[in-house]
Design an enzyme around this catalytic site. Structure first.
Site, PDB file in Angstrom:
ATOM      1  N   HIS A 150     130.278  -4.401 -61.902  1.00 23.91           N
ATOM      2  CA  HIS A 150     128.861  -4.088 -62.154  1.00 23.91           C
ATOM      3  C   HIS A 150     128.065  -5.380 -62.351  1.00 23.91           C
ATOM      4  O   HIS A 150     126.916  -5.477 -61.922  1.00 23.91           O
ATOM      5  CB  HIS A 150     128.728  -3.172 -63.368  1.00 23.91           C
ATOM      6  N   ASP A 198     126.450   1.146 -54.589  1.00 28.56           N
ATOM      7  CA  ASP A 198     127.753   1.815 -54.675  1.00 28.56           C
ATOM      8  C   ASP A 198     128.877   0.854 -54.298  1.00 28.56           C
ATOM      9  O   ASP A 198     128.750   0.093 -53.338  1.00 28.56           O
ATOM     10  CB  ASP A 198     127.766   3.047 -53.742  1.00 28.56           C
ATOM     11  N   LEU A 222     106.706  -8.275 -53.197  1.00 28.78           N
ATOM     12  CA  LEU A 222     107.621  -7.132 -53.056  1.00 28.78           C
ATOM     13  C   LEU A 222     107.423  -6.217 -54.253  1.00 28.78           C
ATOM     14  O   LEU A 222     107.299  -6.693 -55.384  1.00 28.78           O
ATOM     15  CB  LEU A 222     109.075  -7.634 -53.042  1.00 28.78           C
ATOM     16  N   ASN A 240     130.663  -1.099 -56.787  1.00 27.17           N
ATOM     17  CA  ASN A 240     130.918  -2.165 -57.775  1.00 27.17           C
ATOM     18  C   ASN A 240     132.289  -2.009 -58.434  1.00 27.17           C
ATOM     19  O   ASN A 240     133.039  -2.989 -58.580  1.00 27.17           O
ATOM     20  CB  ASN A 240     129.885  -2.122 -58.910  1.00 27.17           C
ATOM     21  N   THR A 242     120.967  10.430 -63.209  1.00 22.38           N
ATOM     22  CA  THR A 242     121.006  11.387 -64.323  1.00 22.38           C
ATOM     23  C   THR A 242     122.405  11.983 -64.470  1.00 22.38           C
ATOM     24  O   THR A 242     122.715  12.567 -65.500  1.00 22.38           O
ATOM     25  CB  THR A 242     119.972  12.521 -64.092  1.00 22.38           C
ATOM     26  N   ARG A 283     134.962  -0.341 -57.453  1.00 22.46           N
ATOM     27  CA  ARG A 283     136.082  -0.568 -56.520  1.00 22.46           C
ATOM     28  C   ARG A 283     136.225  -2.042 -56.193  1.00 22.46           C
ATOM     29  O   ARG A 283     137.335  -2.553 -56.048  1.00 22.46           O
ATOM     30  CB  ARG A 283     135.869   0.252 -55.232  1.00 22.46           C
TER      31      ARG A 283
HETATM   32  C1  FPP Z   1     125.351   7.109 -56.456  1.00 27.68           C
HETATM   33  O1  FPP Z   1     126.668   7.434 -56.415  1.00 27.68           O
HETATM   34  C2  FPP Z   1     125.243   5.740 -56.968  1.00 27.68           C
HETATM   35  C3  FPP Z   1     124.481   5.421 -58.028  1.00 27.68           C
HETATM   36  C4  FPP Z   1     123.647   6.390 -58.731  1.00 27.68           C
HETATM   37  C5  FPP Z   1     124.536   4.053 -58.562  1.00 27.68           C
HETATM   38  C6  FPP Z   1     125.616   4.027 -59.563  1.00 27.68           C
HETATM   39  C7  FPP Z   1     125.823   2.613 -60.018  1.00 27.68           C
HETATM   40  C8  FPP Z   1     126.216   2.345 -61.244  1.00 27.68           C
HETATM   41  C9  FPP Z   1     126.435   3.392 -62.257  1.00 27.68           C
HETATM   42  C10 FPP Z   1     126.472   0.920 -61.651  1.00 27.68           C
HETATM   43  C11 FPP Z   1     125.211   0.167 -61.797  1.00 27.68           C
HETATM   44  C12 FPP Z   1     125.443  -1.065 -62.530  1.00 27.68           C
HETATM   45  C13 FPP Z   1     124.444  -1.796 -63.053  1.00 27.68           C
HETATM   46  C14 FPP Z   1     124.809  -2.973 -63.857  1.00 27.68           C
HETATM   47  C15 FPP Z   1     123.057  -1.450 -62.873  1.00 27.68           C
HETATM   48  P1  FPP Z   1     127.483   8.127 -57.607  1.00 27.68           P
HETATM   49  O2  FPP Z   1     128.788   7.429 -57.687  1.00 27.68           O
HETATM   50  O3  FPP Z   1     126.658   8.184 -58.839  1.00 27.68           O
HETATM   51  O4  FPP Z   1     127.607   9.588 -57.060  1.00 27.68           O
HETATM   52  P2  FPP Z   1     128.799  10.232 -56.234  1.00 27.68           P
HETATM   53  O5  FPP Z   1     129.802  10.650 -57.263  1.00 27.68           O
HETATM   54  O6  FPP Z   1     128.154  11.362 -55.497  1.00 27.68           O
HETATM   55  O7  FPP Z   1     129.313   9.188 -55.263  1.00 27.68           O
END
Ligand code: FPP
Length: 235
Positions: A36, A19, A130, A21, A65, A23
């Site tokens: 990202h 979380d 890992l 990226n 999802t 910002r």
């Molecule tokens: C949860 O917070 C965070 C995630 C599910 C990760 C989200 C990250 C991305 C979409 C970027 C990933 C980038 C790459 C290149 C893999 P949320 O923001 O989905 O939920 P919230 O609204 O409850 O904070």
């Protein structure tokens, strides 16, 4: 799930929510996708640091999802970055002993992503340092629904279904539950991550945005974990 109690040392499994990226990029006047790109680049740094600390399992929440609600352009950009990363950096990690698992629903992920995931998750390295779970199109509730579907389609009678059977039907079937869950980026919520598995997980929240979450921040999280007393309901 570990039955150990008392003061902890090194966690076996650390889970991360990627979380901050967007910002991180916005603060620098850059497009969100640059954040990202930086964020996905940070996964190998943290994976390598965990191996150095003796942690055996890592999982990372990369796309939920619910993240399909984001603008199509951002979703497409994230998938492009992911496919590129799976074929390059992740493949390099695999050569160095990292075994990969896909945690999430396959549908409706694009074929290019599924092919990359199948390629990286197939055939583990000879010596595994890992196990890295990639939560992509992952939802904790969807995972429980999928586990119920698996169990209902199987031979078990309702009365035979126990916690071990549910755990074995989850995407994380062969991974222990996380001992520590780290969410950088300032929010203090799970956002539908590992709802079943985190029953007794220690939670650690940090203000630092994921692209800036480095070895020092990891050490802070691990040192906070070492101060915790896990009781698992006992005394
Ligand atoms: C949860 O917070 C965070 C995630 C599910 C990760 C989200 C990250 C991305 C979409 C970027 C990933 C980038 C790459 C290149 C893999 P949320 O923001 O989905 O939920 P919230 O609204 O409850 O904070």
């Amino acid at each position: 799930m570990g039955a150990q109690r008392g003061r902890e040392t090194t966690p076996q499994h650390v889970a991360f929510v990627m979380d901050g990226n967007g910002r991180w990029a916005t603060q620098r006047g850059l497009p969100r996708l640059s954040g990202h790109r930086e964020g996905i680049g940070n996964v190998s740094r943290i994976a390598e640091a965990l191996v150095a600390c003796g942690v055996r399992y890592m999982s990372i929440y990369m796309f939920s999802t619910e993240n399909w609600k984001r603008p199509g352009e951002e979703v497409d950009g994230i998938f492009e970055l992911l496919v590129e990363w799976l074929g390059s950096t992740a493949a390099g990690l695999k050569d160095n002993g990292v075994a990969f698992r896909h945690l999430g629903r396959r549908e409706p992920l694009p074929l290019s992503m599924l092919r990359s995931l199948d390629s990286i998750c197939g055939e583990a390295p000879a010596a595994v340092s890992l196990v890295l779970g990639l939560a992509i199109n992952y939802g904790g509730r969807a995972e429980i629904v999928d586990a119920l579907r698996t169990l209902l389609a199987g031979p078990m009678q309702p009365g035979e279904i126990d916690e071990a059977a549910v755990s074995a039907a989850l995407y994380t079937a062969d991974m222990p539950a996380p001992d520590l869950l780290v969410r950088p980026g300032g929010e203090q919520r799970l956002s539908n991550f590992m709802l079943w598995q985190v029953a007794y997980t220690e939670l650690y929240f940090s203000q630092v945005l994921w692209p800036d979450f480095d070895e020092l921040e990891l050490e802070r999280a691990l040192s906070a974990y070492r101060e915790r007393h896990r009781r698992f309901g006992g005394l």
